[in-house]
Design an enzyme around this catalytic site. Structure first.
Site, mmCIF file in Angstrom:
data_model
loop_
_atom_site.group_PDB
_atom_site.id
_atom_site.type_symbol
_atom_site.label_atom_id
_atom_site.label_comp_id
_atom_site.label_asym_id
_atom_site.label_seq_id
_atom_site.Cartn_x
_atom_site.Cartn_y
_atom_site.Cartn_z
ATOM 1 N N TYR A 97 2.877 10.066 -0.522
ATOM 2 C CA TYR A 97 4.008 9.552 0.259
ATOM 3 C C TYR A 97 5.350 9.832 -0.410
ATOM 4 C CZ TYR A 97 0.328 6.688 2.463
ATOM 5 O OH TYR A 97 -0.809 6.244 3.092
ATOM 6 N N ASP A 145 0.837 -1.199 0.000
ATOM 7 C CA ASP A 145 0.000 0.000 0.000
ATOM 8 C C ASP A 145 0.867 1.243 0.000
ATOM 9 O OD1 ASP A 145 -2.961 1.145 1.013
ATOM 10 O OD2 ASP A 145 -1.254 2.294 1.760
ATOM 11 N N HIS A 147 -7.690 9.699 -1.391
ATOM 12 C CA HIS A 147 -6.932 9.776 -0.140
ATOM 13 C C HIS A 147 -7.699 10.502 0.962
ATOM 14 C CE1 HIS A 147 -2.462 9.543 1.240
ATOM 15 N NE2 HIS A 147 -3.287 9.213 2.203
#
Length: 287
Positions: free
Chosen positions: A53, A48, A115
């Site tokens: 990120y 994931d 998200h």
């Protein structure tokens, strides 16, 4: 019955999703390649990540290295990434989906997630998700960090119901009403920050420590097992090979009713997430 790291849950559309995976939130790019490779070598099938990120490219390299080291195929894995907040909107979603695929060096995704439910954006964003799903470019679609209210609003405007909601979940933040709602809707709950993140230092919690001692396990292993027994998919993060391997060693014990009762009593409604404590997702304003 929870038997091994290859155990899956069946999503509403029939796709099988691994119960345990590797998360890479806050994993530095230089550490991510080896972490993903180690996870695949250990037997993890679910990886994931997210555009936000900053390590999708390294996840892609780690996937290549892990497949080469194990002889597994791409189809053996279940890869998730997420659309960043600034990229929401119909056309932007389609463009950024392809950009994520390119960084990951993949031809398709197993799961694509919104998200965060950005105010005024999630409906048109979800319409693009539905197109990606209908076009066969992603096997399942879902969301992250949606409350019951935002989920209800999204479902009311959608043709396809989200298959997953990835939410913060650990003993200090249990959200039982949200889990009950997701179960009733046939939406799989997935836990991020399952080891507690920065919110409560669960590794030193004496109750969790006592349960770990009782089962000859670590606190982290107790928390991961707790997620699994509560019907969550869970994605603990680590870049250390010994912890990645230990986090998968949770299939040879079971928490009993007394353990579960003690863990349930730890709930403090304590979020580590700034966004869900200070932001109004309907208006887009700070609270």
């Amino acid at each position: 019955m929870l038997n091994n790291i290859e155990d899956t849950v069946t999503l509403a559309n029939g796709v099988k999703m691994p119960r345990l995976g590797l998360g890479v939130w806050q994993a530095a790019p230089e550490d991510t390649i080896n972490a993903v490779k180690t996870a695949i070598e250990t037997g993890y099938l679910l990886i994931d990540t997210a555009k936000a990120y900053g390590n999708e490219a390294e996840v892609g390299e780690g996937i290549k290295a892990g497949l080469a080291a194990t002889g597994k195929s791409r189809e053996d894995l279940f890869i998730t990434t997420k659309l960043a907040n600034a990229d929401q909107g119909y056309e932007s979603t389609l463009e950024n989906f392809q950009a994520s695929l390119d960084r990951l060096q993949l031809d398709y995704l197993d799961l694509y997630l919104i998200h965060w439910p950005v105010a005024g954006k999630w409906a048109e964003t979800w319409r693009a998700f539905e197109k990606l799903y209908n076009d066969g470019r992603v096997r399942a679609i879902g969301v992250c960090n949606f409350t019951e209210a935002t989920m209800q609003s999204l479902i009311a405007q959608s043709e396809i119901k989200p298959m997953v909601n990835q939410i913060e979940y650990h003993p200090l933040l249990q959200q039982p009403e949200l889990k009950q709602y997701l179960d009733a809707q046939g939406i799989q709950a997935e836990a991020w920050s399952p080891l507690g993140g920065t919110g409560g230092n669960l590794m030193q919690n004496p109750i969790i420590g006592d349960i770990a001692l009782k089962h000859h396990k670590s606190p982290a292993q107790v928390l991961i097992r707790w997620d699994l027994q509560n019907s969550y998919v869970t994605i603990p993060k680590s870049v250390h090979p010994e912890y990645i391997q230990a986090n998968a060693d949770v299939f040879d014990f079971e928490l009993d009713s007394d353990d579960l009762c003690q863990l349930k009593a730890l709930d403090q409604h304590l979020r580590t997430s700034y966004w869900l404590t200070t932001f109004d997702w309907y208006t887009g304003n700070e609270q």
